[in-house]
Motif scaffolding. Structure first.
Motif, PDB file in Angstrom:
ATOM      1  N   MET A 146       0.824  -1.204   0.000  1.00 58.48           N
ATOM      2  CA  MET A 146       0.000   0.000   0.000  1.00 58.48           C
ATOM      3  C   MET A 146       0.864   1.263   0.000  1.00 58.48           C
ATOM      4  O   MET A 146       0.583   2.229  -0.710  1.00 58.48           O
ATOM      5  N   LEU A 147       1.914   1.253   0.794  1.00 56.62           N
ATOM      6  CA  LEU A 147       2.813   2.407   0.852  1.00 56.62           C
ATOM      7  C   LEU A 147       3.489   2.635  -0.495  1.00 56.62           C
ATOM      8  O   LEU A 147       3.623   3.767  -0.955  1.00 56.62           O
ATOM      9  N   ALA A 148       3.901   1.541  -1.125  1.00 54.59           N
ATOM     10  CA  ALA A 148       4.551   1.645  -2.429  1.00 54.59           C
ATOM     11  C   ALA A 148       3.589   2.176  -3.487  1.00 54.59           C
ATOM     12  O   ALA A 148       4.009   2.796  -4.464  1.00 54.59           O
ATOM     13  N   ALA A 149       2.290   1.937  -3.264  1.00 57.55           N
ATOM     14  CA  ALA A 149       1.279   2.406  -4.212  1.00 57.55           C
ATOM     15  C   ALA A 149       0.888   3.862  -3.958  1.00 57.55           C
ATOM     16  O   ALA A 149       0.066   4.417  -4.684  1.00 57.55           O
ATOM     17  N   GLY A 150       1.455   4.460  -2.904  1.00 55.68           N
ATOM     18  CA  GLY A 150       1.215   5.875  -2.659  1.00 55.68           C
ATOM     19  C   GLY A 150       0.275   6.200  -1.519  1.00 55.68           C
ATOM     20  O   GLY A 150      -0.048   7.373  -1.300  1.00 55.68           O
ATOM     21  N   GLN A 151      -0.163   5.189  -0.764  1.00 58.18           N
ATOM     22  CA  GLN A 151      -1.068   5.470   0.346  1.00 58.18           C
ATOM     23  C   GLN A 151      -0.284   5.958   1.564  1.00 58.18           C
ATOM     24  O   GLN A 151       0.899   5.666   1.731  1.00 58.18           O
ATOM     25  N   GLU A 152      -0.975   6.686   2.421  1.00 63.34           N
ATOM     26  CA  GLU A 152      -0.332   7.262   3.594  1.00 63.34           C
ATOM     27  C   GLU A 152      -0.053   6.189   4.650  1.00 63.34           C
ATOM     28  O   GLU A 152      -0.775   5.191   4.740  1.00 63.34           O
ATOM     29  N   PRO A 153       0.979   6.390   5.466  1.00 62.24           N
ATOM     30  CA  PRO A 153       1.333   5.401   6.483  1.00 62.24           C
ATOM     31  C   PRO A 153       0.181   5.005   7.403  1.00 62.24           C
ATOM     32  O   PRO A 153       0.013   3.824   7.706  1.00 62.24           O
ATOM     33  N   ALA A 154      -0.616   5.969   7.851  1.00 68.12           N
ATOM     34  CA  ALA A 154      -1.698   5.649   8.789  1.00 68.12           C
ATOM     35  C   ALA A 154      -2.656   4.623   8.193  1.00 68.12           C
ATOM     36  O   ALA A 154      -3.040   3.647   8.852  1.00 68.12           O
ATOM     37  N   TRP A 169      -9.177 -15.705   9.010  1.00 68.05           N
ATOM     38  CA  TRP A 169     -10.314 -15.683   8.099  1.00 68.05           C
ATOM     39  C   TRP A 169     -10.035 -16.558   6.876  1.00 68.05           C
ATOM     40  O   TRP A 169      -8.874 -16.742   6.492  1.00 68.05           O
ATOM     41  N   PRO A 170     -11.095 -17.049   6.230  1.00 72.47           N
ATOM     42  CA  PRO A 170     -10.886 -17.816   4.991  1.00 72.47           C
ATOM     43  C   PRO A 170     -10.249 -16.935   3.914  1.00 72.47           C
ATOM     44  O   PRO A 170     -10.389 -15.706   3.935  1.00 72.47           O
ATOM     45  N   SER A 171      -9.578 -17.575   2.983  1.00 68.41           N
ATOM     46  CA  SER A 171      -8.795 -16.844   1.980  1.00 68.41           C
ATOM     47  C   SER A 171      -9.633 -15.878   1.151  1.00 68.41           C
ATOM     48  O   SER A 171      -9.153 -14.809   0.765  1.00 68.41           O
ATOM     49  N   TRP A 172     -10.892 -16.220   0.879  1.00 69.92           N
ATOM     50  CA  TRP A 172     -11.698 -15.334   0.039  1.00 69.92           C
ATOM     51  C   TRP A 172     -11.983 -14.010   0.743  1.00 69.92           C
ATOM     52  O   TRP A 172     -12.056 -12.959   0.101  1.00 69.92           O
ATOM     53  N   LEU A 173     -12.103 -14.058   2.085  1.00 69.07           N
ATOM     54  CA  LEU A 173     -12.304 -12.821   2.836  1.00 69.07           C
ATOM     55  C   LEU A 173     -11.019 -12.001   2.903  1.00 69.07           C
ATOM     56  O   LEU A 173     -11.038 -10.775   2.773  1.00 69.07           O
ATOM     57  N   LEU A 174      -9.902 -12.687   3.100  1.00 69.81           N
ATOM     58  CA  LEU A 174      -8.623 -11.979   3.151  1.00 69.81           C
ATOM     59  C   LEU A 174      -8.330 -11.294   1.815  1.00 69.81           C
ATOM     60  O   LEU A 174      -7.742 -10.206   1.776  1.00 69.81           O
ATOM     61  N   LYS A 175      -8.753 -11.927   0.738  1.00 66.16           N
ATOM     62  CA  LYS A 175      -8.556 -11.322  -0.579  1.00 66.16           C
ATOM     63  C   LYS A 175      -9.351 -10.027  -0.699  1.00 66.16           C
ATOM     64  O   LYS A 175      -8.868  -9.026  -1.241  1.00 66.16           O
ATOM     65  N   ILE A 176     -10.574 -10.029  -0.161  1.00 64.31           N
ATOM     66  CA  ILE A 176     -11.399  -8.819  -0.193  1.00 64.31           C
ATOM     67  C   ILE A 176     -10.744  -7.712   0.629  1.00 64.31           C
ATOM     68  O   ILE A 176     -10.728  -6.543   0.228  1.00 64.31           O
ATOM     69  N   VAL A 177     -10.202  -8.087   1.786  1.00 60.71           N
ATOM     70  CA  VAL A 177      -9.511  -7.103   2.626  1.00 60.71           C
ATOM     71  C   VAL A 177      -8.393  -6.437   1.831  1.00 60.71           C
ATOM     72  O   VAL A 177      -8.267  -5.210   1.800  1.00 60.71           O
ATOM     73  N   GLY A 178      -7.580  -7.270   1.181  1.00 62.68           N
ATOM     74  CA  GLY A 178      -6.470  -6.730   0.401  1.00 62.68           C
ATOM     75  C   GLY A 178      -6.935  -5.829  -0.726  1.00 62.68           C
ATOM     76  O   GLY A 178      -6.374  -4.747  -0.948  1.00 62.68           O
ATOM     77  N   GLU A 179      -7.969  -6.255  -1.427  1.00 55.98           N
ATOM     78  CA  GLU A 179      -8.482  -5.468  -2.554  1.00 55.98           C
ATOM     79  C   GLU A 179      -9.026  -4.126  -2.079  1.00 55.98           C
ATOM     80  O   GLU A 179      -8.752  -3.080  -2.680  1.00 55.98           O
ATOM     81  N   ARG A 180      -9.813  -4.159  -1.007  1.00 55.81           N
ATOM     82  CA  ARG A 180     -10.406  -2.917  -0.503  1.00 55.81           C
ATOM     83  C   ARG A 180      -9.344  -2.004   0.105  1.00 55.81           C
ATOM     84  O   ARG A 180      -9.430  -0.783  -0.010  1.00 55.81           O
ATOM     85  N   ALA A 181      -8.368  -2.601   0.751  1.00 53.61           N
ATOM     86  CA  ALA A 181      -7.291  -1.797   1.327  1.00 53.61           C
ATOM     87  C   ALA A 181      -6.519  -1.079   0.222  1.00 53.61           C
ATOM     88  O   ALA A 181      -6.230   0.115   0.322  1.00 53.61           O
ATOM     89  N   MET A 182      -6.189  -1.794  -0.838  1.00 51.58           N
ATOM     90  CA  MET A 182      -5.440  -1.191  -1.939  1.00 51.58           C
ATOM     91  C   MET A 182      -6.251  -0.096  -2.630  1.00 51.58           C
ATOM     92  O   MET A 182      -5.697   0.874  -3.147  1.00 51.58           O
ATOM     93  N   ALA A 183      -7.583  -0.259  -2.620  1.00 49.67           N
ATOM     94  CA  ALA A 183      -8.451   0.742  -3.244  1.00 49.67           C
ATOM     95  C   ALA A 183      -8.758   1.901  -2.300  1.00 49.67           C
ATOM     96  O   ALA A 183      -9.392   2.879  -2.695  1.00 49.67           O
ATOM     97  N   GLY A 184      -8.324   1.774  -1.038  1.00 45.62           N
ATOM     98  CA  GLY A 184      -8.554   2.838  -0.069  1.00 45.62           C
ATOM     99  C   GLY A 184      -9.974   2.898   0.450  1.00 45.62           C
ATOM    100  O   GLY A 184     -10.436   3.955   0.892  1.00 45.62           O
TER     101      GLY A 184
END
Length: 257
Positions: A146-154, A169-184
């Protein structure tokens, strides 16, 4: 030619504020290794390595007066050497790597990182800074990404803590977390809804429905709400249409019950 740093010193300096367990020794050693290997002059590089080594030993054993004295001497000696070489060369850029290490050994972590970005990969520096936070139950990879993609440290550190906390959590939920986190767009409501889904022990088919509902697929949301109404779950149907994600697990289970 040296590139301008991507981040100012103030950006890097905020990292220690995000952890009570910030490890200055880890950061100094990690960033120092990235810097010293880039010092071109062999004799200067060796002096830098010695100064770095004793400083790391001091930071790992701060109670030792002897190490503290030797660390200060090593840092001062290197700063003097770099200053003398710059007077001769008249070009600060030619000694950029050594200047960065002088900042680091003086505890000016932000300045050291900002300077190092001009001659070493930002990704490596990010990994060192994130690792130095020593946050328990934390996903370093997501935070660095996320930091490398330009998001703020917080935001990046918050997402890393969420993924670390819910790593079961099951992998499908963790994938959603990652996707939403990267999208902010990873908010508390989404995390709560996914936690409910995790405890609901959904079947693979129900999990696929839940994933589509969490992604906001309007056609499926409307169809699911209609199905819930037919099952006598009017309140849940209304919440689902309003975007209340806490009803996702219930909807997925009842629809494919």
């Amino acid at each position: 030619m040296h590139e301008q740093p991507r981040h100012p010193a103030s950006w890097w300096a905020q990292f220690p504020e995000h952890s009570e367990r910030f490890d200055a020794a880890f950061l100094t050693e990690g960033l120092g290794d990235l810097i010293t290997v880039r010092i071109p002059a062999p004799l200067l590089r060796r002096e830098a390595e010695l100064a770095l080594e004793i400083m790391v030993r001091h930071l790992n054993k701060p109670a030792s007066e002897e190490l503290a004295h030797r660390a200060r001497d090593g840092a001062d000696r290197l700063a003097t050497t770099v200053g003398r070489l710059q007077e001769r060369a008249g070009d600060a850029l030619a000694l950029a790597e050594a200047h960065a290490l002088v900042h680091l050994l003086s505890g000016r972590f932000g300045e050291a990182a900002a300077a190092a970005e001009s001659f070493t990969a930002t990704h490596g520096i990010l990994r060192v800074f994130v690792g130095a936070l020593r946050i328990a139950s934390f996903d370093n990879d997501l935070a660095v990404k996320m930091l490398a993609a330009g998001q703020e440290p917080a935001a990046a550190l918050r997402s890393g803590m969420i993924l670390g906390k819910y790593s079961w959590w099951p992998s499908w939920l963790l994938k959603i977390v990652g996707e939403r986190a990267m999208a902010g767009i990873l908010d508390d409501a989404t995390v709560a809804a996914m936690d409910t889904c995790a405890y609901a022990e959904l079947s693979p088919a129900q999990a696929r429905i839940a994933r589509r509902l969490l992604s906001g697929e309007e056609t499926l949301i409307d169809a699911s709400a209609t199905r819930l109404e037919g099952l006598g779950e009017s309140d849940a149907a209304e919440k689902l249409r309003r975007g209340d994600l806490t009803t996702v697990a219930l909807a997925a289970r009842l629809i494919l019950a």
